[in-house]
Design an enzyme around this catalytic site. Sequence first.
Site, PDB file in Angstrom:
ATOM      1  N   HIS A 236       0.862  -1.250   0.036  1.00  0.00           N
ATOM      2  CA  HIS A 236       0.042   0.051   0.124  1.00  0.00           C
ATOM      3  C   HIS A 236       0.983   1.322  -0.083  1.00  0.00           C
ATOM      4  O   HIS A 236       0.393   2.417  -0.189  1.00  0.00           O
ATOM      5  CB  HIS A 236      -0.990  -0.075   1.193  1.00  0.00           C
ATOM      6  CG  HIS A 236      -0.305  -0.020   2.537  1.00  0.00           C
ATOM      7  ND1 HIS A 236      -0.964  -0.928   3.484  1.00  0.00           N
ATOM      8  CD2 HIS A 236       0.534   0.780   3.010  1.00  0.00           C
ATOM      9  CE1 HIS A 236      -0.175  -0.630   4.609  1.00  0.00           C
ATOM     10  NE2 HIS A 236       0.744   0.280   4.356  1.00  0.00           N
TER      11      HIS A 236
HETATM   12  C1  LIG Z   1       3.885  -0.486   7.319  1.00  0.00           C
HETATM   13  S1  LIG Z   1       5.306  -1.388   7.935  1.00  0.00           S
HETATM   14  C2  LIG Z   1       4.730  -3.115   8.013  1.00  0.00           C
HETATM   15  C3  LIG Z   1       5.470  -3.697   8.979  1.00  0.00           C
HETATM   16  C4  LIG Z   1       5.156  -5.160   9.020  1.00  0.00           C
HETATM   17  N1  LIG Z   1       5.395  -5.786   7.664  1.00  0.00           N
HETATM   18  C5  LIG Z   1       3.909  -5.328   9.650  1.00  0.00           C
HETATM   19  O1  LIG Z   1       3.181  -5.768   8.944  1.00  0.00           O
HETATM   20  O2  LIG Z   1       3.929  -5.037  10.597  1.00  0.00           O
HETATM   21  C6  LIG Z   1       6.211  -1.243   6.520  1.00  0.00           C
HETATM   22  C7  LIG Z   1       7.576  -1.566   6.764  1.00  0.00           C
HETATM   23  O3  LIG Z   1       8.358  -1.614   5.372  1.00  0.00           O
HETATM   24  C8  LIG Z   1       9.607  -0.902   5.694  1.00  0.00           C
HETATM   25  N2  LIG Z   1       9.940  -0.174   4.414  1.00  0.00           N
HETATM   26  C9  LIG Z   1       9.536   0.834   3.487  1.00  0.00           C
HETATM   27  N3  LIG Z   1      10.335   0.886   2.641  1.00  0.00           N
HETATM   28  C10 LIG Z   1      11.212   0.129   2.489  1.00  0.00           C
HETATM   29  C11 LIG Z   1      12.197  -0.170   1.779  1.00  0.00           C
HETATM   30  N4  LIG Z   1      12.575   0.568   0.524  1.00  0.00           N
HETATM   31  N5  LIG Z   1      13.096  -1.286   2.098  1.00  0.00           N
HETATM   32  C12 LIG Z   1      13.077  -1.951   2.955  1.00  0.00           C
HETATM   33  N6  LIG Z   1      12.098  -1.655   4.032  1.00  0.00           N
HETATM   34  C13 LIG Z   1      11.259  -0.797   3.694  1.00  0.00           C
HETATM   35  C14 LIG Z   1       9.349   0.004   6.755  1.00  0.00           C
HETATM   36  O4  LIG Z   1      10.729   0.437   7.248  1.00  0.00           O
HETATM   37  C15 LIG Z   1       8.524  -0.787   7.444  1.00  0.00           C
HETATM   38  O5  LIG Z   1       8.937  -1.308   8.429  1.00  0.00           O
END
Ligand SMILES: C[S@@+](CC[C@H](N)C(=O)[O-])C[C@H]1O[C@@H](n2cnc3c(N)ncnc32)[C@H](O)[C@@H]1O
Length: 328
Positions: A236
Site C-alpha cells: 500500500h
Molecule cells: C507498514 S510497515 C509494516 C511492517 C510489518 N510488515 C508489519 O506488518 O507490521 C512497512 C515496513 O516496510 C519498511 N520499508 C519501507 N520501505 C522500505 C524499503 N524501500 N526497503 C526496506 N524496507 C522498507 C518500513 O521500514 C516498515 O518497517
Amino acid sequence: MHKPITKDDLMNLARKWQESRVFLAACELDIFSHLSEFKSSGELAEELKVKERYLDRLLNTLVVLGLLEKRDGRFKNTDAANTYLDKKSRDYLLGLTHQCHVFYGWSLLTDVVKNGIPSRELGFGKPIENWLEPFITAMQQYASERAPKLIDLIDFSNCKKFLDLGGGSGANSVEVARRYPDIDVFIFDLTDVIPITKKFVSKAGDFKNIHYIEGDYLKDSIGEGYDVILLSNIIHAHGKDEVIKIFKRCNNALKDKGRIIIHDFLVNEDRVSPPWSVFFAINMLVHTKNGDTYTEREIREFFKEANFSFVSNTPTGFNSDVIVGVKN
Ligand SMILES: C[S@@+](CC[C@H](N)C(=O)[O-])C[C@H]1O[C@@H](n2cnc3c(N)ncnc32)[C@H](O)[C@@H]1O
C-alpha cells in the site's frame, strides 16, 4: 443504505475532528501519565510547565470525553485512561504518538489533493522529528495483536527459509519463529529500522532462528532460496510500477514453486467499500508519493506481470486480506 442526512448532521460532521484534536493534544502533553491520582489544574500545570488556564480548559473537555473524572475541582484518570493512556501502564497504547504525527499530514489534505503531492513535500506545516520509532512502535502494537491469526492463515508446509520483507517491528516473524523453530526466518528492513526491530524481537524472546538483513528492497539484494516471502502491509505504500518491481524481485528470490503472501487492506472494485480501506487510501495520499489501496483484480494483474499464479484470497477478519501467489 444511509439514513437521510440533515443540516445538523453536516455541522456535526464538520466539527467531529475537535474531539480527536483534544485527545491528541492530551497525548502529546502526556497528561494521562500524570493523573493516576487527583490533582488540581494548577498542580498539573506546574508539573507540565504550561499555563494553568489553558490546561484547565483542556482538562474539562477530557472530562466530557470520559477520559478524566473531576471531583471538587480536581482531575484524575478514568479506568480506561489509567489502563491505556498512562505510559507506565503495561497496556499503554503504543500507537498514539504515531497517530499524533499522522494528524499533521491529514491536516494538509486539501493542499495534498490540490497539488497532487504528499504532505511532506508541501513545504509547510509542522515538521515531524523522530517519527521513525513511534511509527515502528505503532506497527508493533497493530501487528503483534493480529500476528497469531495472520500466521494461522499461512501455509508453512515444506518451508525451510522464510523472508519477512519490510518486517518492521518483527511481530509477524516472532510468531513464525516461535511456532516453527526449524524454519530460518529472515527480517528485511531499512538500515535505520533494523536496530528498532532487534529491540522488539529481543523483548519477545531469544530466537536463534531469526536473522536480519538491512537494505532497501527496491534496490538492494533481498537474499535468495526462500520458500515463502511475506509482504505484510508493504504494497500500500507503493504505486503500481514499484509493486510490480518488488514482486519481480521476490520472484527471483524464491525457490521453484515458492509462495508470495500479500497481507494488506484491499478495496472493492467500486472503491467505496470497505470503509477502512477507502480511508486508508487517503492516508497513503497524505503520506506517500504513489501509495494506494488495491483491488484483488489489480493484485492478480501485478502477480501476472511478475510471473506468479494467483492461489487464494482469504479475509483475515480485521480489515485486511491474505493473498497467496505461487512462482510459475
Ligand atoms: C507498514 S510497515 C509494516 C511492517 C510489518 N510488515 C508489519 O506488518 O507490521 C512497512 C515496513 O516496510 C519498511 N520499508 C519501507 N520501505 C522500505 C524499503 N524501500 N526497503 C526496506 N524496507 C522498507 C518500513 O521500514 C516498515 O518497517
